[in-house]
Design a protein around this motif. Structure first.
Motif, PDB file in Angstrom:
ATOM      1  N   ALA A  15       0.809  -1.222   0.000  1.00 54.34           N
ATOM      2  CA  ALA A  15       0.000   0.000   0.000  1.00 54.34           C
ATOM      3  C   ALA A  15       0.840   1.269   0.000  1.00 54.34           C
ATOM      4  CB  ALA A  15      -0.936   0.006   1.208  1.00 54.34           C
ATOM      5  N   THR A  16       2.177   1.151   0.152  1.00 53.24           N
ATOM      6  CA  THR A  16       3.029   2.343   0.152  1.00 53.24           C
ATOM      7  C   THR A  16       3.480   2.734  -1.255  1.00 53.24           C
ATOM      8  OG1 THR A  16       5.128   1.141   0.429  1.00 53.24           O
ATOM      9  CG2 THR A  16       3.888   1.701   2.431  1.00 53.24           C
ATOM     10  N   VAL A  17       3.248   1.884  -2.258  1.00 51.57           N
ATOM     11  CA  VAL A  17       3.671   2.210  -3.632  1.00 51.57           C
ATOM     12  C   VAL A  17       2.900   3.420  -4.127  1.00 51.57           C
ATOM     13  CG1 VAL A  17       3.702   1.419  -6.026  1.00 51.57           C
ATOM     14  CG2 VAL A  17       4.331  -0.156  -4.182  1.00 51.57           C
ATOM     15  N   ARG A  18       3.637   4.414  -4.628  1.00 52.69           N
ATOM     16  CA  ARG A  18       3.010   5.613  -5.166  1.00 52.69           C
ATOM     17  C   ARG A  18       3.360   5.853  -6.638  1.00 52.69           C
ATOM     18  NH1 ARG A  18       0.684   4.737  -1.216  1.00 52.69           N
ATOM     19  NH2 ARG A  18       0.132   6.123   0.516  1.00 52.69           N
ATOM     20  N   SER A  19       4.451   5.252  -7.126  1.00 52.16           N
ATOM     21  CA  SER A  19       4.804   5.394  -8.536  1.00 52.16           C
ATOM     22  C   SER A  19       5.437   4.099  -9.024  1.00 52.16           C
ATOM     23  CB  SER A  19       5.749   6.577  -8.759  1.00 52.16           C
ATOM     24  OG  SER A  19       6.971   6.400  -8.058  1.00 52.16           O
ATOM     25  N   TRP A  20       5.272   3.791 -10.307  1.00 55.03           N
ATOM     26  CA  TRP A  20       5.718   2.516 -10.858  1.00 55.03           C
ATOM     27  C   TRP A  20       5.721   2.586 -12.383  1.00 55.03           C
ATOM     28  CZ3 TRP A  20       1.046   4.023  -9.382  1.00 55.03           C
ATOM     29  CH2 TRP A  20      -0.023   3.798 -10.246  1.00 55.03           C
ATOM     30  N   ASP A  21       6.452   1.660 -12.989  1.00 58.18           N
ATOM     31  CA  ASP A  21       6.480   1.536 -14.448  1.00 58.18           C
ATOM     32  C   ASP A  21       5.484   0.474 -14.889  1.00 58.18           C
ATOM     33  OD1 ASP A  21       8.560   3.430 -14.922  1.00 58.18           O
ATOM     34  OD2 ASP A  21      10.013   1.949 -14.203  1.00 58.18           O
ATOM     35  N   ALA A  22       4.874   0.699 -16.059  1.00 52.93           N
ATOM     36  CA  ALA A  22       3.866  -0.241 -16.561  1.00 52.93           C
ATOM     37  C   ALA A  22       3.796  -0.139 -18.077  1.00 52.93           C
ATOM     38  CB  ALA A  22       2.505   0.057 -15.949  1.00 52.93           C
ATOM     39  N   VAL A  23       3.060  -1.075 -18.654  1.00 53.08           N
ATOM     40  CA  VAL A  23       2.807  -1.075 -20.094  1.00 53.08           C
ATOM     41  C   VAL A  23       1.296  -1.107 -20.304  1.00 53.08           C
ATOM     42  CG1 VAL A  23       3.080  -2.376 -22.254  1.00 53.08           C
ATOM     43  CG2 VAL A  23       4.978  -2.232 -20.616  1.00 53.08           C
ATOM     44  N   VAL A  24       0.822  -0.314 -21.264  1.00 56.84           N
ATOM     45  CA  VAL A  24      -0.606  -0.264 -21.565  1.00 56.84           C
ATOM     46  C   VAL A  24      -1.009  -1.535 -22.318  1.00 56.84           C
ATOM     47  CG1 VAL A  24      -2.432   0.978 -22.792  1.00 56.84           C
ATOM     48  CG2 VAL A  24      -0.575   2.250 -21.660  1.00 56.84           C
ATOM     49  N   LEU A  25      -1.995  -2.257 -21.779  1.00 62.63           N
ATOM     50  CA  LEU A  25      -2.504  -3.462 -22.429  1.00 62.63           C
ATOM     51  C   LEU A  25      -3.617  -3.143 -23.416  1.00 62.63           C
ATOM     52  CD1 LEU A  25      -2.678  -5.915 -19.391  1.00 62.63           C
ATOM     53  CD2 LEU A  25      -0.863  -5.718 -21.111  1.00 62.63           C
ATOM     54  N   SER A  26      -4.463  -2.190 -23.052  1.00 62.11           N
ATOM     55  CA  SER A  26      -5.542  -1.758 -23.939  1.00 62.11           C
ATOM     56  C   SER A  26      -5.915  -0.334 -23.584  1.00 62.11           C
ATOM     57  CB  SER A  26      -6.761  -2.678 -23.837  1.00 62.11           C
ATOM     58  OG  SER A  26      -7.386  -2.504 -22.593  1.00 62.11           O
ATOM     59  N   SER A  27      -6.533   0.377 -24.530  1.00 63.64           N
ATOM     60  CA  SER A  27      -6.796   1.787 -24.320  1.00 63.64           C
ATOM     61  C   SER A  27      -8.028   2.221 -25.091  1.00 63.64           C
ATOM     62  CB  SER A  27      -5.571   2.603 -24.760  1.00 63.64           C
ATOM     63  OG  SER A  27      -5.789   3.975 -24.578  1.00 63.64           O
ATOM     64  N   ASP A  28      -8.914   2.901 -24.397  1.00 67.20           N
ATOM     65  CA  ASP A  28     -10.106   3.436 -25.028  1.00 67.20           C
ATOM     66  C   ASP A  28     -10.557   4.645 -24.201  1.00 67.20           C
ATOM     67  OD1 ASP A  28     -13.244   3.614 -25.157  1.00 67.20           O
ATOM     68  OD2 ASP A  28     -12.638   2.514 -26.956  1.00 67.20           O
ATOM     69  N   PRO A  29     -10.768   5.815 -24.830  1.00 68.55           N
ATOM     70  CA  PRO A  29     -11.129   7.015 -24.067  1.00 68.55           C
ATOM     71  C   PRO A  29     -12.386   6.840 -23.222  1.00 68.55           C
ATOM     72  CG  PRO A  29     -10.524   7.594 -26.316  1.00 68.55           C
ATOM     73  CD  PRO A  29     -10.620   6.104 -26.274  1.00 68.55           C
ATOM     74  N   GLU A  30     -13.310   5.973 -23.658  1.00 65.74           N
ATOM     75  CA  GLU A  30     -14.561   5.791 -22.929  1.00 65.74           C
ATOM     76  C   GLU A  30     -14.493   4.599 -21.968  1.00 65.74           C
ATOM     77  OE1 GLU A  30     -17.823   5.614 -25.615  1.00 65.74           O
ATOM     78  OE2 GLU A  30     -17.500   7.644 -26.391  1.00 65.74           O
ATOM     79  N   GLY A  69     -14.061  -4.207 -13.874  1.00 67.08           N
ATOM     80  CA  GLY A  69     -14.752  -5.183 -14.689  1.00 67.08           C
ATOM     81  C   GLY A  69     -13.986  -6.473 -14.577  1.00 67.08           C
ATOM     82  N   ASP A  70     -13.710  -7.114 -15.725  1.00 67.54           N
ATOM     83  CA  ASP A  70     -12.847  -8.285 -15.679  1.00 67.54           C
ATOM     84  C   ASP A  70     -11.406  -7.894 -15.393  1.00 67.54           C
ATOM     85  OD1 ASP A  70     -12.737  -6.981 -18.083  1.00 67.54           O
ATOM     86  OD2 ASP A  70     -12.551  -8.787 -19.316  1.00 67.54           O
ATOM     87  N   VAL A  71     -11.086  -6.622 -15.599  1.00 69.53           N
ATOM     88  CA  VAL A  71      -9.790  -6.043 -15.246  1.00 69.53           C
ATOM     89  C   VAL A  71     -10.055  -4.667 -14.623  1.00 69.53           C
ATOM     90  CG1 VAL A  71      -8.431  -7.244 -17.006  1.00 69.53           C
ATOM     91  CG2 VAL A  71      -9.537  -5.090 -17.574  1.00 69.53           C
ATOM     92  N   VAL A  72      -8.983  -3.973 -14.216  1.00 70.20           N
ATOM     93  CA  VAL A  72      -9.110  -2.633 -13.666  1.00 70.20           C
ATOM     94  C   VAL A  72      -8.945  -1.622 -14.801  1.00 70.20           C
ATOM     95  CG1 VAL A  72      -8.159  -0.936 -12.068  1.00 70.20           C
ATOM     96  CG2 VAL A  72      -8.252  -3.352 -11.421  1.00 70.20           C
ATOM     97  N   TYR A  73      -9.982  -0.829 -15.029  1.00 73.95           N
ATOM     98  CA  TYR A  73      -9.939   0.208 -16.064  1.00 73.95           C
ATOM     99  C   TYR A  73      -9.675   1.554 -15.415  1.00 73.95           C
ATOM    100  CZ  TYR A  73     -12.307  -3.309 -18.946  1.00 73.95           C
ATOM    101  OH  TYR A  73     -12.645  -4.452 -19.624  1.00 73.95           O
ATOM    102  N   LEU A  74      -8.654   2.253 -15.870  1.00 73.04           N
ATOM    103  CA  LEU A  74      -8.352   3.596 -15.390  1.00 73.04           C
ATOM    104  C   LEU A  74      -9.095   4.595 -16.276  1.00 73.04           C
ATOM    105  CD1 LEU A  74      -4.493   3.233 -14.838  1.00 73.04           C
ATOM    106  CD2 LEU A  74      -6.368   2.643 -13.284  1.00 73.04           C
ATOM    107  N   ILE A  75      -9.841   5.505 -15.658  1.00 75.41           N
ATOM    108  CA  ILE A  75     -10.675   6.442 -16.396  1.00 75.41           C
ATOM    109  C   ILE A  75      -9.946   7.777 -16.530  1.00 75.41           C
ATOM    110  CG2 ILE A  75     -12.929   7.550 -16.541  1.00 75.41           C
ATOM    111  CD1 ILE A  75     -12.919   4.440 -16.597  1.00 75.41           C
ATOM    112  N   PRO A  76      -9.589   8.169 -17.768  1.00 72.09           N
ATOM    113  CA  PRO A  76      -8.869   9.431 -17.942  1.00 72.09           C
ATOM    114  C   PRO A  76      -9.815  10.629 -17.815  1.00 72.09           C
ATOM    115  CG  PRO A  76      -9.286   8.430 -20.078  1.00 72.09           C
ATOM    116  CD  PRO A  76      -9.771   7.446 -19.042  1.00 72.09           C
ATOM    117  N   VAL A  77      -9.252  11.765 -17.433  1.00 73.63           N
ATOM    118  CA  VAL A  77     -10.015  13.014 -17.440  1.00 73.63           C
ATOM    119  C   VAL A  77     -10.424  13.313 -18.881  1.00 73.63           C
ATOM    120  CG1 VAL A  77      -9.841  15.512 -17.087  1.00 73.63           C
ATOM    121  CG2 VAL A  77      -8.922  13.933 -15.369  1.00 73.63           C
ATOM    122  N   GLU A  78     -11.667  13.702 -19.070  1.00 70.23           N
ATOM    123  CA  GLU A  78     -12.185  13.953 -20.415  1.00 70.23           C
ATOM    124  C   GLU A  78     -11.326  14.992 -21.139  1.00 70.23           C
ATOM    125  OE1 GLU A  78     -16.367  15.215 -22.661  1.00 70.23           O
ATOM    126  OE2 GLU A  78     -16.272  15.058 -20.474  1.00 70.23           O
ATOM    127  N   GLY A  79     -10.907  14.652 -22.350  1.00 72.50           N
ATOM    128  CA  GLY A  79     -10.107  15.551 -23.154  1.00 72.50           C
ATOM    129  C   GLY A  79      -8.613  15.325 -23.052  1.00 72.50           C
TER     130      GLY A  79
END
Length: 242
Positions: A15-30, A69-79
């Protein structure tokens, strides 16, 4: 989204992790952004989701929340620009918000532990925002000094600096622990194979999926702001973490 693997939940590991490296698996604005690794808590058990940013190629994408959902979706700020699948990103949480929510969630576990120990009451509902929360209990009768007694007992337990330990147990082993479910209704899925346990050593052990501080002293101080009678023996305590 075909072939997408699940997100590795860093928030459950540490729970102390605040920053990390990752790779995008899928991406959709909505639909949202799915990472292979993420420390964003997606919300649940009354704890709201984290907020933060993704940094990639000199660009910043603000994350306003998550969707499970079946995975964790991160919701970007609109725009905001959205990284495409395969992009290497740096994730970072809003540290002030996450830390405040961890203090609040742990403080609520101290509260439920004290009320269960001293009054035998189960939780019937609750919710939290950073440093403020409500918790509902099944309590038909309470003494006149109930609010003050609870506040004093909770802050005594916080001052005791009790360790807060997190573990994952097989379902049968977890349910062998007395009073592991502190809600009036068991909300755990019937087909769950393992149970995440949060143990405030010497005070409270219960099933929980949220993020917590490492000891009660890190909560700060809990103020019981108000007690409300919600009818049918339900009492609501409103608290503030300071």
């Amino acid at each position: 989204m075909g072939g997408m693997t699940h997100t590795h939940r860093l928030d459950l590991d540490d729970a102390t992790v605040r920053s990390w490296d990752a790779v995008v698996l899928s991406s959709d604005p909505e639909q949202g952004i799915v990472l292979d690794r993420s420390a964003f808590y997606p919300g649940g058990g009354g704890q709201p989701p984290d907020e933060g940013v993704l940094l990639w190629g000199g660009v910043r994408t603000r994350i306003a929340g998550t969707r499970k959902g079946d995975v964790v979706y991160l919701i970007p700020v609109e725009g905001d620009p959205v990284p495409s699948a395969g992009t290497a990103v740096r994730g970072a949480l809003d540290d002030e918000r996450r830390t405040a929510l961890m203090r609040t969630h742990s403080g609520l576990h101290v509260l439920t532990g004290v009320v269960f120990r001293d009054f035998g009451a189960l939780v019937t509902g609750g919710g939290m925002e950073p440093l403020t929360a409500r918790m509902d209990f099944d309590l038909a009768e309470v003494p006149a000094d109930f609010k003050d007694r609870v506040a004093a007992a909770v802050n005594a337990e916080i001052a005791a600096d009790r360790p807060i330990q997190v573990s994952v147990l097989p379902r049968d082993e977890a349910f062998a622990i007395p009073d592991i479910i502190r809600t009036a209704t068991n909300l755990l899925p019937p087909d769950i194979e393992t149970v995440r346990i949060v143990d405030i050593v010497g005070l409270d052990t219960q099933a929980d999926g949220g993020t917590h501080v490492a000891s009660t002293a890190m909560v700060g101080r809990v103020e019981v702001v108000k007690m409300e009678n919600k009818g049918r023996g339900f009492r609501r305590l409103r608290v503030r973490i300071v």
